[in-house]
Design an enzyme around this catalytic site. Structure first.
Site, mmCIF file in Angstrom:
data_model
loop_
_atom_site.group_PDB
_atom_site.id
_atom_site.type_symbol
_atom_site.label_atom_id
_atom_site.label_comp_id
_atom_site.label_asym_id
_atom_site.label_seq_id
_atom_site.Cartn_x
_atom_site.Cartn_y
_atom_site.Cartn_z
ATOM 1 N N GLU A 87 9.148 38.162 -10.847
ATOM 2 C CA GLU A 87 9.628 37.077 -10.004
ATOM 3 C C GLU A 87 8.895 37.074 -8.666
ATOM 4 O O GLU A 87 8.429 38.115 -8.204
ATOM 5 C CB GLU A 87 11.129 37.253 -9.711
ATOM 6 C CG GLU A 87 11.997 37.329 -10.928
ATOM 7 C CD GLU A 87 13.396 37.819 -10.588
ATOM 8 O OE1 GLU A 87 13.663 38.053 -9.389
ATOM 9 O OE2 GLU A 87 14.198 37.973 -11.509
ATOM 10 N N CYS A 100 7.497 36.415 -1.161
ATOM 11 C CA CYS A 100 7.919 37.777 -1.481
ATOM 12 C C CYS A 100 7.413 38.104 -2.880
ATOM 13 O O CYS A 100 7.747 37.403 -3.845
ATOM 14 C CB CYS A 100 9.441 37.883 -1.417
ATOM 15 S SG CYS A 100 10.077 39.526 -1.829
ATOM 16 N N CYS A 107 11.935 48.829 -12.192
ATOM 17 C CA CYS A 107 11.860 49.783 -11.084
ATOM 18 C C CYS A 107 12.574 51.067 -11.481
ATOM 19 O O CYS A 107 13.634 51.015 -12.110
ATOM 20 C CB CYS A 107 12.511 49.183 -9.834
ATOM 21 S SG CYS A 107 12.434 50.245 -8.366
ATOM 22 N N CYS A 111 18.314 52.300 -7.102
ATOM 23 C CA CYS A 111 19.260 51.948 -6.037
ATOM 24 C C CYS A 111 20.435 51.179 -6.652
ATOM 25 O O CYS A 111 20.232 50.174 -7.336
ATOM 26 C CB CYS A 111 18.570 51.108 -4.969
ATOM 27 S SG CYS A 111 17.156 51.947 -4.198
ATOM 28 N N CYS A 114 21.068 47.292 -6.300
ATOM 29 C CA CYS A 114 19.911 46.417 -6.521
ATOM 30 C C CYS A 114 19.780 46.050 -7.992
ATOM 31 O O CYS A 114 19.834 46.921 -8.865
ATOM 32 C CB CYS A 114 18.649 47.142 -6.039
ATOM 33 S SG CYS A 114 17.120 46.220 -6.315
ATOM 34 N N CYS A 327 16.442 40.430 -5.992
ATOM 35 C CA CYS A 327 15.335 40.924 -6.814
ATOM 36 C C CYS A 327 15.795 41.244 -8.226
ATOM 37 O O CYS A 327 16.703 42.045 -8.419
ATOM 38 C CB CYS A 327 14.724 42.175 -6.186
ATOM 39 S SG CYS A 327 13.922 41.864 -4.621
#
Length: 335
Positions: A87, A100, A107, A111, A114, A327
């Site tokens: 994205e 961005c 990932c 976290c 997130c 995100c």
């Protein structure tokens, strides 16, 4: 090779390697980025050069799969050449258009608040795929890119070399020419890479995803803190600031009832002290987690408490909460 993944110096090396004048690299950059030439055969090169560059180079950007737009923000879901998805977000700000970009498919940082952290990393992006996101935004919305935040899906410093190359490419005067002072790379705190970044010849800006004022809370929110605790992260950030003369942004997402109390504000102010940092308070974009955003008044009070204690702090505008701009949300929903 994807042209968009080559810095000007690497393109010069390419031309030298095939026995041609490296000055042709500048002509290629100027033609593609400034004059919008979209075919490598559109340059006034000798036939042998045209044949060679057409065989060796390609002009490839990701395919737009989905587009959402709302007010000051827009978001693209992009399909890469191997069928993976990332994205990118356009934020229309006072100084211009900021994009961005993502640096990984998924990932591994984990976290807990997130959406990206809920998806394991599948692979790194190369510099051309990162650059392709900025170009896709510029093409889709017919806009000039004035700033870049390397804050999308993925941990940039877990893909350090590609991100460093991207920063050189996007800021090249003969290319998109985004000023380095308007390119910011955000990390959750991979300490050795912060030092590596600080030692680059001309690094862009640095932001640290802090999100908590003490190790106990930060380790619950961000597993990376167990490896690199707050003191080590901030010491590295201070090294960057002193080495480059640039102020470091500390990002602090406001989680209702979690990290937004007056006590937390006091801890954070003491943590910062007189260092060349400033706090960017970020309203939380809801995800599939159980976290919720802090109330607007709570954020205002938190910001005021920081300022009262001599800390430079700002409240970030909300971008795209109604278009799944957190995100990883659009990618997750699509998959």
């Amino acid at each position: 090779m994807n042209f968009y993944g080559l810095s000007l110096n690497k393109l010069r090396d390419y031309f030298s390697g095939i026995g041609e004048n490296p000055a042709k690299a500048g002509l290629l950059y100027d033609g593609i980025y400034k004059k919008n030439i979209t075919d490598l055969r559109g340059f006034d090169f000798a036939e042998r050069v045209t044949r060679r560059i057409c065989a060796d180079l390609e002009l490839s950007i990701p395919k737009v799969v989905e587009k959402r737009e709302s007010g000051s923000a827009a978001k693209l879901l992009l399909e890469l050449s191997d069928g993976e998805f990332v994205e990118t977000v356009l934020m229309r700000q006072r100084f211009g258009n900021c994009v961005c970009v993502s640096t990984q498919v998924g990932c591994n940082m984990g976290c807990v608040f997130c959406q990206s952290g809920l998806m394991k990393k599948r692979r790194d992006l190369d510099a051309g795929e990162i650059m392709g996101q900025a170009l896709a935004i510029a093409k889709e919305f017919s806009c000039k890119i004035d700033g870049v935040s390397v804050m999308g899906i993925g941990e940039p410093f877990d893909n350090f070399d590609a991100v460093a190359d991207f920063c050189e490419i996007v800021s090249e005067d003969k290319g998109l020419a985004v000023p380095k002072r308007r390119v910011t790379v955000s990390t959750c705190g991979i300490v050795p890479k912060i030092y590596d970044y600080a030692r680059l010849s001309r690094p862009c800006n640095l932001a640290i995803s802090l999100h908590a004022p003490n190790d106990e809370l930060r380790s619950r929110l961000m597993p990376i803190n167990k490896r690199f605790p707050i003191k080590e992260v901030l010491d590295a950030a201070e090294f960057f600031s002193k080495n480059t003369g640039r102020r470091v942004t500390l990002e602090y997402v406001m989680l209702g009832g979690v990290n937004d109390s007056p006590e937390h504000a006091g801890q954070l102010a003491r943590l910062i002290g007189g260092r060349n940092f400033y706090i960017n308070l970020i309203p939380y974009n809801s995800t599939d987690s159980d976290f919720k955003k802090s109330e607007p008044q709570t954020i205002s009070d938190f910001c005021a408490a920081l300022k009262k204690n001599g800390v430079v702090a700002t409240k970030r505008r909300e971008f795209g909460a109604d278009l799944n701009a957190a995100c990883g949300q659009l990618r997750s929903n699509h998959i």
